[in-house]
Write a protein that holds these residues in place. Structure first.
Motif, short mmCIF file in Angstrom:
data_model
loop_
_atom_site.label_atom_id
_atom_site.label_comp_id
_atom_site.label_asym_id
_atom_site.label_seq_id
_atom_site.Cartn_x
_atom_site.Cartn_y
_atom_site.Cartn_z
N THR A 406 48.48 -1.40 77.64
CA THR A 406 48.61 -1.15 76.20
C THR A 406 49.62 -2.10 75.58
N LEU A 407 50.71 -2.37 76.30
CA LEU A 407 51.72 -3.31 75.82
C LEU A 407 51.12 -4.70 75.63
N VAL A 408 50.33 -5.14 76.59
CA VAL A 408 49.69 -6.45 76.48
C VAL A 408 48.78 -6.49 75.25
N GLY A 409 47.96 -5.45 75.08
CA GLY A 409 47.07 -5.40 73.93
C GLY A 409 47.82 -5.39 72.62
N THR A 410 48.95 -4.66 72.56
CA THR A 410 49.74 -4.60 71.33
C THR A 410 50.32 -5.96 70.97
N VAL A 411 50.87 -6.66 71.95
CA VAL A 411 51.46 -7.98 71.69
C VAL A 411 50.39 -8.95 71.20
N VAL A 412 49.23 -8.94 71.85
CA VAL A 412 48.14 -9.83 71.45
C VAL A 412 47.66 -9.48 70.05
#
Length: 585
Positions: A406-412
């Motif tokens: 989820t963190l990766v998706g949020t940053v992207v």
């Protein structure tokens, strides 16, 4: 070092529990002559309370002489579903008949008699597995003539085979014995092997019920919902497009209207709120977290339905839940991307809090409900009680798989799609909302918005409820995909109509209204669950009631988030379209 080790363990648990094609206790379902065949005892419980189950040997049954085997490993999904397979101890070999063999002799104590009588009075059934095929049998019965209680002591297994594979199993319970204190009862079994022409891929067909799921009422409901879609799409296209065309014609006559007339407020309706319609809604953090979770749930539902259609997941024990867990974890970046990008466009600054809320909103609700019910299950000593190790495994999946993705998706999402791109400027001072008719208030729109979407799916709800809460196996996932598509279209159309009426009343609070108007479908689904519980089932007891209404609340809530997200996304496209085509300045 400790952290990396814990992460490795969690990933192993997750992979082993969620991989659909994992080698189970029966491995590849192929046997050589005289090779061992295992009879697994699963659970026993009241027929009318399907979810209230207990370990088979919680009743004073006895096991066979064989001590055990070592190749069975319980998966995470089985533990969550209350599957507790225990080795029966029965001697079985492929293609080797077993004549009537006594398993053991039991002298019934007063406690044993009470336990068996209670099971007979409540119509207890037990479930077993051979090569992944479920088998059900009745514990005993009460004779209506003499009023005495009897228990079935002999199990006869007729097993059909095709080549090296088991394709059919039939259980017959025979030789009843009266339940009375100090009586000596012999438990026995026999096995008969017979060749069968059924192909292995079709061996599960006998458990399905085509007459139930492919009933003409089912087809009629699909046709009825499809006609509703055509009607709503036509209604939206006709009414809204004609109305908007008139509005556009009115707003485009700027050259015929002088500045003084324009300043006197000649404009009316939805264009009046162009300076506030893209204002950040209240509780933007929660709103974006729910929308992100909705995107993820939509992805999970679609993927699981497709996997079920292609792979027939209902034929493998626990595979449906395993697939859902795996897909949910794997689609976490979708949650982060859409939730994080929306929050950034709305001007949110607390993106870490938003990411945490988005990642843990659904898992926290599911785990909280499951753990609450778990305490009741522990009190009942039911097999539905989730072991502590399973709780730890689920927590590790949330912390070490779902959260990082989820963190990766949020940053992207924040970097690629986080810049505001509204077609209208937002005024510094909010415009006052004028008084309007009572039926144009957001609360009324929200309550009415879910009626038609629920009407398009409530027949399918009956079939889904029956498959989960009764003894039906749901397998018509093509129907489910079609109904899900119909629900999406109906929800978008209804929400667009509701939003247009709201904006035309010069009320710019459309974001939450569109989400909740579509999400209110869940209110009607949950209300329907009450009707189903009291009029379509014979469930009883605290455990079953808490289990039913707890998980129905989760189901309704998830459906509400899905519908709310669909409604908001469709409405957002509509609102951006109409305001991008209007001359503002």
């Amino acid at each position: 070092m400790a952290t990396s080790k814990a992460l490795l363990i969690c990933l192993c648990l997750f992979a082993s529990s969620c991989y659909v094609s994992v080698s189970a206790d029966e491995h590849n379902h192929k046997y050589n002559d005289r090779e061992e065949v295992v009879l697994w005892m699963n659970t026993v419980g009241p027929y009318h309370n399907r979810q209230e189950t207990y370990a088979y040997f919680s009743l004073p049954f006895c096991s066979g002489a064989k001590s055990g085997i070592s190749h069975y490993h319980e998966t995470l999904s089985e533990a969550l579903q209350g599957v507790e397979l225990e080795f029966s101890g029965y001697e079985m070999e492929f293609k080797v008949d077993v004549q009537r063999t006594v398993i053991c002799m039991v002298k019934l104590s007063e406690e044993n008699v009470k336990a068996f009588k209670y099971a007979v009075m409540n119509e207890y059934w037990y479930q077993m597995y051979i090569d992944g095929l479920p088998i059900w049998g009745k514990v005993g019965e009460r004779d209506e003539n003499d009023g005495k209680y009897y228990i079935h002591t002999h199990k006869k297994f007729d097993i059909g085979y095709n080549g090296q594979q088991i394709v059919d199993i039939t259980l017959t319970t025979e030789m009843r014995e009266e339940l009375k204190t100090d009586a000596k009862i012999k438990f026995s079994y026999e096995v008969n092997w017979k060749p069968n022409k059924v192909e292995f891929k079709n061996r599960f067909d006998k458990y399905l019920d085509p007459n139930f799921f492919q009933h003409r009422i089912h087809w009629f409901s699909i046709f009825n919902s499809f006609m509703m879609v055509i009607f709503l799409v036509g209604l939206v296209s006709m009414i809204l497009m004609r109305t908007l065309r008139k509005d556009y014609a009115r707003y485009s006559k700027d050259e015929e209207v002088d500045d003084m007339e324009r300043d006197l407020g000649d404009e009316y309706g939805w264009k009046q709120v162009h300076g506030d319609v893209f204002r950040t809604p209240p509780s933007a953090l929660i709103f974006s977290a729910l929308v992100g979770a909705g995107y993820q749930l939509i992805s999970v539902v679609f993927c699981v339905i497709m996997f079920a259609i292609v792979g027939e997941l209902y034929t493998e024990r626990g595979s449906m839940l395993s697939t859902a867990i795996f897909v949910y974890a794997a689609t976490s970046p979708i949650n982060g991307y859409f939730g994080g990008s929306l929050y950034a466009r709305l001007g949110g600054r607390l993106w870490i809090r938003q990411m945490l809320a988005s990642a843990f909103a659904v898992p926290a609700a599911v785990c909280g409900t499951a753990f609450f019910i778990n305490f009741i299950a522990i009190g009942y000593h039911a097999s539905r009680a989730i072991p502590f190790g399973t709780m730890v495994a689920v927590t590790c999946i949330c912390l070490f798989v779902i959260l990082p993705l989820t963190l990766v998706g949020t940053v992207v999402g924040r970097n690629l799609d986080g810049q505001p791109d509204f077609p209208c400027r937002v005024n510094a001072v909010p415009r006052p909302i004028p008084e309007k008719k009572w039926y144009m208030e957001p609360l009324i729109i929200v309550l009415l918005g879910g009626v038609l979407p629920f009407g398009s799916i409530f027949i399918e709800m009956y079939f889904i409820f029956t498959s989960f809460w009764a003894y039906k196996i749901y397998y018509v996932y093509g129907f489910m995909l079609l109904v899900f598509t119909i629900l999406t279209v109906v929800t978008v159309c209804v929400t667009i109509v509701c939003t247009y009426f709201l904006l035309n009343a010069e009320d710019y609070r459309w974001q939450w209204t569109s989400f909740m108007a579509a999400g209110s479908t869940s209110i009607y689904v949950y209300a329907y669950s009450f009707y189903y519980f009291f009029f379509k089932t014979k469930m009883f007891g605290l455990f079953q009631t808490a289990f039913y209404f707890g998980y129905m609340a989760l189901f309704s809530g998830a459906l509400g988030i899905i519908c709310g997200t669909v409604g908001y996304v469709g409405t957002n496209l509509f609102v951006r379209k109409i305001y991008s085509n209007v001359k503002i300045d």
